[in-house]
Design an enzyme around this catalytic site. Structure first.
Site, mmCIF file in Angstrom:
data_model
loop_
_atom_site.group_PDB
_atom_site.id
_atom_site.type_symbol
_atom_site.label_atom_id
_atom_site.label_comp_id
_atom_site.label_asym_id
_atom_site.label_seq_id
_atom_site.Cartn_x
_atom_site.Cartn_y
_atom_site.Cartn_z
ATOM 1 C CE LYS A 177 37.339 49.374 56.622
ATOM 2 N NZ LYS A 177 36.358 48.896 55.677
ATOM 3 C CE LYS A 188 30.986 42.337 54.078
ATOM 4 N NZ LYS A 188 31.439 43.736 54.067
ATOM 5 C CE LYS A 214 33.194 47.063 61.393
ATOM 6 N NZ LYS A 214 32.289 47.603 60.421
#
Ligand code: AQP
Length: 337
Positions: free
Chosen positions: A113, A199, A196
């Site tokens: 991230k 959102k 994956k």
């Protein structure tokens, strides 16, 4: 005998999607019979990356609606938003002083991230797994439903619990077990079968949102990336075909059957036929959930009532546990002396 207790959370960082539904929320609804269940909209986690305040409250309500519409019963299970129960933040600080830098340095999600610009990542993003440990242990949860991606964080939770117990010579915290589903589905992006479904993916065509209408669902599946070959005769034939495997896996999960059964039914067929069948199935399964989410969010009073009630029940459980942690660690409470 009292039931085992599970805790799980979902971030209000955007629109819920098919991955959240098949990989987590649908299973959480199924666990309510077996466990005392606590489901948290983890809004404190959502601010570890830059966020828009208005969007945070909208998403918090929408995610709550998604949990209820997927079958989580707020009368049986506790549904609340994390920031309403200050014990999470307090225990997280105490655990910051238990966890070691070396443990956090190993966390792969932070590396993914934060990306290359690590110095600009928030301290909160780095300490995210410590807050997750506090979320779970503030309730002495015994089981945590986790996807593959969260297994490392649950290991850290167990390390923190164990370290706390041995430092103070007590069996205070349980070591929570992962609750992994036999048919757990990792739903991949419709644009790239190796990433994956997420959102935060820039492309809305990479995911099916739980509130997408029938036309949007059909269009996204029609445009999903695939290869030119027909469906193979065995599951092994999907090994080097991540996009094909993803669509077949989604079909199996929506129909609650094994991938093998899907292959038997559609072997030799082209993707135009299979995608049409998948779109029809997705509309049948997701349509009612999305409609119920829209109905619930249109009546925001209803959602807020669920969250307020859930926060009260969550506080009743976590407050005495965190008070005991304070006492064990030696903090003075002048009201008691
Ligand atoms: N693609 C997925 N397949 C299966 N399960 C998934 N989950 C998320 N994406 C998939 C599971 O959903 C639960 C809630 O996840 P989350 O929203 O709290 O965090 P996340 O895993 O970081 O989800 P996103 O969509 O990728 O959000 P962003 O983009 O904000 O980071 C978890 O149990 C998760 O495993």
């Amino acid at each position: 005998m009292s039931k085992n207790r599970i805790f799980s959370g979902v971030q209000p960082t955007g629109s819920l999607h098919l991955g959240n539904y098949l990989g987590a929320i649908r299973n959480w609804a199924r666990l309510q019979d077996e466990f005392e269940a606590i489901y948290c909209v983890v809004d404190l986690h959502a601010v570890t990356a830059p966020h828009d305040p208005k969007e945070l409250s909208r998403a918090t309500r929408e995610v709550t609606a998604g949990l209820i519409a997927s079958g989580i019963d707020p009368a049986r299970s506790i549904i609340f938003n994390q920031s309403m129960v200050p014990e999470h933040a307090e225990l997280s600080w105490l655990f910051n002083c238990v966890a070691r830098l070396g443990w956090l340095n190993r966390m792969t999600q932070f590396k993914e991230k934060a990306g290359k610009n690590r110095d600009q990542a928030s301290v909160g993003l780095y300490a995210y797994p410590v807050l997750m440990a506090a979320d779970i242990l503030a309730y002495k949860a015994t089981h945590v439903p986790v996807g593959e991606d969260q297994k490392q964080h649950l290991e850290l939770t167990r390390d923190i619990a164990q370290s706390f117990n041995s430092t103070y010579g007590l069996e205070f915290f349980p070591l929570p077990e992962p609750q992994i589903f036999g048919s757990a589905t990792r739903v991949m992006s419709l644009r790239d079968g190796r990433k994956k479904m997420s959102k935060s993916d820039e492309s809305d065509y990479s995911r099916i949102n739980m509130t997408d209408g029938a036309d949007e669902i059909a269009q996204k599946i029609r445009k999903a990336r695939t290869d030119p070959d027909p469906l193979p005769g065995t599951v092994d034939g999907l090994a080097q075909r991540p996009e094909a495997l993803n669509l077949v896996s989604i079909y199996a999960a929506l129909e609650d059957i094994e991938i093998d059964q899907v292959i038997q039914e559609y072997q030799g067929q082209g993707f135009s036929t299979f995608k049409k069948a998948l779109a029809d199935l997705a509309v049948v399964r997701l349509g009612p959930v999305g409609n119920e989410m829209k109905r619930l969010t249109a009546e925001s009073g209803e959602i807020d009532k669920v969250l307020a009630d859930g926060a009260e029940r969550a506080t009743q459980l976590s407050r005495p546990i965190v008070a005991e942690v304070r006492e064990i660690m030696g903090f003075l409470d002048p009201k008691k002396s």
